[in-house]
Design a protein around this motif. Structure first.
Motif, mmCIF file in Angstrom:
data_model
loop_
_atom_site.group_PDB
_atom_site.id
_atom_site.type_symbol
_atom_site.label_atom_id
_atom_site.label_comp_id
_atom_site.label_asym_id
_atom_site.label_seq_id
_atom_site.Cartn_x
_atom_site.Cartn_y
_atom_site.Cartn_z
ATOM 1 N N TYR A 31 30.488 38.436 48.979
ATOM 2 C CA TYR A 31 30.189 38.686 47.569
ATOM 3 C C TYR A 31 31.023 39.807 46.972
ATOM 4 O O TYR A 31 30.704 40.308 45.895
ATOM 5 N N TYR A 32 32.069 40.180 47.689
ATOM 6 C CA TYR A 32 32.920 41.271 47.226
ATOM 7 C C TYR A 32 34.290 40.750 46.818
ATOM 8 O O TYR A 32 34.830 39.827 47.422
ATOM 9 N N ALA A 33 34.855 41.362 45.781
ATOM 10 C CA ALA A 33 36.286 41.207 45.537
ATOM 11 C C ALA A 33 36.993 42.261 46.382
ATOM 12 O O ALA A 33 36.515 43.387 46.509
ATOM 13 N N ILE A 34 38.120 41.870 46.944
ATOM 14 C CA ILE A 34 38.866 42.744 47.844
ATOM 15 C C ILE A 34 40.286 42.912 47.328
ATOM 16 O O ILE A 34 40.932 41.937 46.933
ATOM 17 N N ALA A 35 40.750 44.130 47.340
ATOM 18 C CA ALA A 35 42.126 44.408 46.921
ATOM 19 C C ALA A 35 42.867 45.131 48.023
ATOM 20 O O ALA A 35 42.274 45.848 48.823
ATOM 21 N N TRP A 36 44.164 44.917 48.028
ATOM 22 C CA TRP A 36 45.059 45.706 48.878
ATOM 23 C C TRP A 36 45.837 46.660 47.988
ATOM 24 O O TRP A 36 46.380 46.261 46.951
ATOM 25 N N PHE A 37 45.865 47.911 48.416
ATOM 26 C CA PHE A 37 46.630 48.961 47.769
ATOM 27 C C PHE A 37 47.661 49.476 48.767
ATOM 28 O O PHE A 37 47.525 49.281 49.968
ATOM 29 N N ARG A 38 48.643 50.171 48.252
ATOM 30 C CA ARG A 38 49.568 50.850 49.154
ATOM 31 C C ARG A 38 49.997 52.171 48.523
ATOM 32 O O ARG A 38 49.989 52.329 47.302
ATOM 33 N N GLN A 39 50.339 53.097 49.398
ATOM 34 C CA GLN A 39 50.815 54.393 48.932
ATOM 35 C C GLN A 39 51.961 54.847 49.813
ATOM 36 O O GLN A 39 51.784 55.043 51.021
ATOM 37 N N ALA A 40 53.106 54.984 49.184
ATOM 38 C CA ALA A 40 54.290 55.473 49.879
ATOM 39 C C ALA A 40 54.350 56.988 49.763
ATOM 40 O O ALA A 40 53.780 57.566 48.826
ATOM 41 N N PRO A 41 55.029 57.657 50.666
ATOM 42 C CA PRO A 41 55.121 59.120 50.607
ATOM 43 C C PRO A 41 55.671 59.589 49.265
ATOM 44 O O PRO A 41 56.689 59.081 48.785
ATOM 45 N N GLU A 46 49.399 52.296 44.622
ATOM 46 C CA GLU A 46 49.733 51.108 43.840
ATOM 47 C C GLU A 46 48.839 49.955 44.268
ATOM 48 O O GLU A 46 48.695 49.693 45.469
ATOM 49 N N ARG A 47 48.252 49.257 43.297
ATOM 50 C CA ARG A 47 47.467 48.070 43.649
ATOM 51 C C ARG A 47 48.424 46.901 43.802
ATOM 52 O O ARG A 47 49.230 46.640 42.918
ATOM 53 N N VAL A 48 48.286 46.193 44.882
ATOM 54 C CA VAL A 48 49.252 45.148 45.222
ATOM 55 C C VAL A 48 48.712 43.771 44.869
ATOM 56 O O VAL A 48 49.320 43.030 44.098
ATOM 57 N N LEU A 49 47.604 43.413 45.473
ATOM 58 C CA LEU A 49 46.996 42.102 45.274
ATOM 59 C C LEU A 49 45.493 42.248 45.349
ATOM 60 O O LEU A 49 44.976 43.166 45.980
ATOM 61 N N CYS A 50 44.801 41.297 44.746
ATOM 62 C CA CYS A 50 43.342 41.298 44.804
ATOM 63 C C CYS A 50 42.875 39.854 44.915
ATOM 64 O O CYS A 50 43.549 38.939 44.433
ATOM 65 N N GLU A 56 40.008 33.531 44.212
ATOM 66 C CA GLU A 56 41.124 33.540 43.270
ATOM 67 C C GLU A 56 41.959 34.800 43.480
ATOM 68 O O GLU A 56 41.431 35.892 43.583
ATOM 69 N N GLU A 57 43.270 34.596 43.493
ATOM 70 C CA GLU A 57 44.185 35.707 43.739
ATOM 71 C C GLU A 57 44.669 36.303 42.427
ATOM 72 O O GLU A 57 44.970 35.587 41.487
ATOM 73 N N THR A 58 44.757 37.608 42.397
ATOM 74 C CA THR A 58 45.316 38.316 41.251
ATOM 75 C C THR A 58 46.419 39.227 41.747
ATOM 76 O O THR A 58 46.218 40.022 42.653
ATOM 77 N N CYS A 104 38.069 41.057 40.215
ATOM 78 C CA CYS A 104 39.046 42.121 40.473
ATOM 79 C C CYS A 104 38.998 43.142 39.335
ATOM 80 O O CYS A 104 39.796 43.078 38.405
ATOM 81 N N VAL A 105 38.065 44.052 39.424
ATOM 82 C CA VAL A 105 37.878 45.081 38.411
ATOM 83 C C VAL A 105 38.806 46.265 38.692
ATOM 84 O O VAL A 105 39.613 46.224 39.617
ATOM 85 N N SER A 106 38.657 47.296 37.893
ATOM 86 C CA SER A 106 39.598 48.408 38.000
ATOM 87 C C SER A 106 39.201 49.454 39.033
ATOM 88 O O SER A 106 40.044 50.256 39.443
#
Length: 121
Positions: A31-41, A46-50, A56-58, A104-106
């Motif tokens: 029941y959760y939306a899941i997002a992948w984020f990344r952070q470079a040094p 940065e949000r990548v995909l959700c 449904e992909e965002t 995919c909320v904020s």
């Protein structure tokens, strides 16, 4: 209490592929939306995909279009980030995050500890 654990990071050569996994414990991810984020040094996160609870992909990052995809396996309560044609600029710590809002909320309430992805020769 939902807990998220990322895995699958590592060192890969440019042009290579990796699949990251975000596994849940303490609750199902159904029941959760899941997002992948990344952070470079030295850079902002940065949000990548959700992916919504219904699958449904965002996409958020233009830089990964055509190279990264997100999917979920409800039976295993795991969300995957498939990364192909990796570039050195993809090097970052990758985090998964969850929200109970199904879309995919904020903002995301639950975060994993991150997994390092390094793209280098």
């Amino acid at each position: 209490q939902l807990q998220l654990v990322e895995s699958g990071g590592g060192l890969v050569q440019p042009g290579g592929s990796l699949r990251l996994a975000c596994a849940a414990s303490g609750s199902t991810l159904d029941y959760y939306a899941i997002a992948w984020f990344r952070q470079a040094p030295g850079k902002e996160r940065e949000r990548v995909l959700c992916i919504t609870s219904s699958g449904e992909e965002t996409k958020y990052a233009d830089s990964v279009k055509g190279r990264f995809t997100i999917s979920r396996d409800k039976k295993e309560s795991t969300v995957y980030l498939q990364m192909t044609s990796l570039k050195p600029e993809d090097t970052a710590v990758y985090y998964c995050a969850a929200t109970p809002f199904r879309l995919c909320v904020s903002t995301f309430d639950y975060w994993g500890q991150g997994t390092q992805v390094t793209v280098s020769t």
